[in-house]
Design an enzyme around this catalytic site. Structure first.
Site, PDB file in Angstrom:
ATOM      1  CE  LYS A   1      -3.930   2.162   0.214  1.00 23.63           C
ATOM      2  NZ  LYS A   1      -3.398   3.134  -0.758  1.00 23.63           N
TER       3      LYS A   1
ATOM      4  CE  LYS B   1       4.528   7.680  -1.608  1.00 23.70           C
ATOM      5  NZ  LYS B   1       3.554   7.913  -0.537  1.00 23.70           N
TER       6      LYS B   1
ATOM      7  N   GLY C   1      -3.236   8.294  -4.669  1.00 19.51           N
ATOM      8  CA  GLY C   1      -2.622   9.509  -5.182  1.00 19.51           C
ATOM      9  C   GLY C   1      -1.524  10.011  -4.256  1.00 19.51           C
ATOM     10  CG  ASP C   2       2.688  10.952  -2.904  1.00 21.77           C
ATOM     11  OD1 ASP C   2       2.425  10.722  -1.717  1.00 21.77           O
ATOM     12  OD2 ASP C   2       3.727  11.531  -3.269  1.00 21.77           O
TER      13      ASP C   2
ATOM     14  CG  ASN D   1      -4.562  17.703  -0.435  1.00 22.85           C
ATOM     15  OD1 ASN D   1      -5.701  18.144  -0.538  1.00 22.85           O
ATOM     16  ND2 ASN D   1      -4.297  16.576   0.211  1.00 22.85           N
TER      17      ASN D   1
END
Length: 444
Positions: free
Chosen positions: A90, A126, A165-166, A241
């Protein structure tokens, strides 16, 4: 560092001499485990740590996509699947020109132990690409996401690897990738998080990292100072964000954000940042100096480092790795900062971290403080599995509960070790123990 752990680290330096971000993350982690190694001989006997500090696999591939002029462009894509002892891999996907193997290995390494602290059954991974979405049309981003997913989809799945998302990956980009994944697999299941609300996403996911950071700050202030966020002053680095939602939550709880920054500079408003105005400025892709058009009493400088010179109660680095160095924390200390918590991944240098611990300034590392994002991703997976949707308040309360639990477990362990000001060490020890035990029991 313990001689056994130093041997492991030096071997990694020889094998990966140019991967500075990855090596820094491993060094900080290993540096915390010396006492644990001395107390448990089985750790050295099975050489588990050596297996733990390198990824299970690294998938790299070229991504060929067509720009609006009909020219084929080429980028490099990656997925680092680091450890699945606790559950399926994850971790987010990042699109940014600085993306390389070292950065993704460091992020996947940190993600493994961050996920461990949440108590969610998730491993660490990642991924991303050196593709830069800035300045690209919507159709170019769509074509890139489709090409990226065509190369990656066989390595993903709800019980295998679940990306999110990143940086540089908007909810729209997640939708494009998820849509292509469905076309290729003929499956609609929880193979992505950070999805849109209309097709299985969770409320609070956009706010999760920022809100989670504030909730863990709330627990720290109560524990160390018997106070709350009400009336406290903050600086928050970044204007993306995480930073925007962090500042918004602070203000809603009665705190004041006096300064925020971006890579081009920083804005200081002693009466408190107008977060709605600043958010609007960033939505228009404008720089922070536009803030002065509305508030002439604010101060703008083109040096983002000036943010750390503002006297405040709490500092929250939420921008990028190694942004907060030794001189910065010395300045914050001189200005009587109460605590520092990491909203970004590894934004504080090793020298700065050691200074904070030595000077007994409460400091929460990113693997604990910014775990809000993956926490709500885990809650999104639960909702998908049960085919339900929880309302905003339900998810928000679950997030708050997890973040408070993370902090109280860290603090309890720090008291047991007679060092309540080294939360870095206890975060690494607690997360290590869980992954270690799972690997032992599974023979990994």
């Amino acid at each position: 560092m313990h001689h056994y752990l130093d041997q492991i680290y030096q071997e990694l330096v020889i094998r990966h001499p140019h991967e500075k971000e990855y090596l820094q993350a491993v060094y900080e982690f290993l540096d915390s485990l010396g006492d644990l190694v001395d107390s448990d001989s089985s750790i050295t006997e099975n050489n588990m740590i050596r297996r733990m500090v390198e990824p299970d696999r690294i998938i790299s591939f070229k991504v060929i996509w067509e720009d609006d002029q009909g020219v084929n462009q080429v980028n490099t894509g990656y997925r680092v699947q680091f450890n699945q002892a606790l559950g399926p891999y994850k971790g987010g996907i990042r699109f940014h020109p600085t993306v390389n193997q070292s950065i993704l290995k460091f992020l996947a390494f940190e993600q493994t132990f961050k996920n461990s602290l949440t108590n969610l059954p998730l491993g660490g991974a990642k991924g991303g690409s050196d593709f830069n979405p800035k300045g690209k049309s919507d159709q170019e981003i769509l074509r890139f996401c489709r090409a990226f997913m065509t190369e990656l989809y066989t390595y993903l799945g709800p019980d295998l690897d679940i990306p999110a998302g990143d940086i540089g990956v908007s909810s729209k980009a997640v939708g494009y990738m998820f849509g292509m994944y469905k076309r290729l697999t003929h499956r609609h299941h929880g193979s992505f998080t950070s999805k849109g609300i209309t097709y299985g996403g969770s409320l609070v996911r956009p706010q999760a990292t920022g809100y989670g950071l504030v909730y863990i700050t709330e627990a720290l202030l109560k524990t160390y100072f018997d106070t709350s966020i009400q009336g406290k002053s903050f600086v928050v680095s970044g204007a993306g964000n995480v930073a925007i939602h962090t500042a918004s939550k602070i203000i809603s709880l009665g705190g004041m954000v006096k300064g925020m920054s971006e890579s081009y500079g920083m804005i200081h408003h002693d009466k408190g940042i107008d977060i709605e105005l600043l958010s609007s400025i960033k939505d228009k892709n404008q720089t922070l100096d536009q803030y002065l058009n509305t508030y002439s009493d604010a101060i703008y400088t083109d040096n983002p480092k000036d943010l750390w010179k503002i006297p405040v109660d709490i500092a929250l680095p939420c921008a990028t790795e190694n942004e907060l160095d030794l001189e910065d924390v010395k300045t914050l200390h001189q200005n009587h900062v109460m605590a520092i918590l990491e909203g970004a991944n590894m934004p504080t240098t090793l020298e700065a971290t050691h200074y904070l611990i030595q000077n007994k300034i409460p400091f929460v590392p990113g693997k604990a403080a910014n775990a809000g994002g993956v926490t709500v991703s885990g809650l999104e997976m639960q909702q998908n599995a049960m085919h339900v949707t929880w309302d905003f308040d339900t998810v928000d309360q679950k997030l708050k509960q997890v973040m408070h639990q993370i902090f109280y477990r860290l603090h309890e362990e720090s008291l047991r070790l007679n060092n309540p000001y080294d939360l870095v060490k206890v975060a690494n020890i607690l997360s290590f123990k869980k992954v270690y035990q799972a690997m032992i029991e599974q023979g990994l």
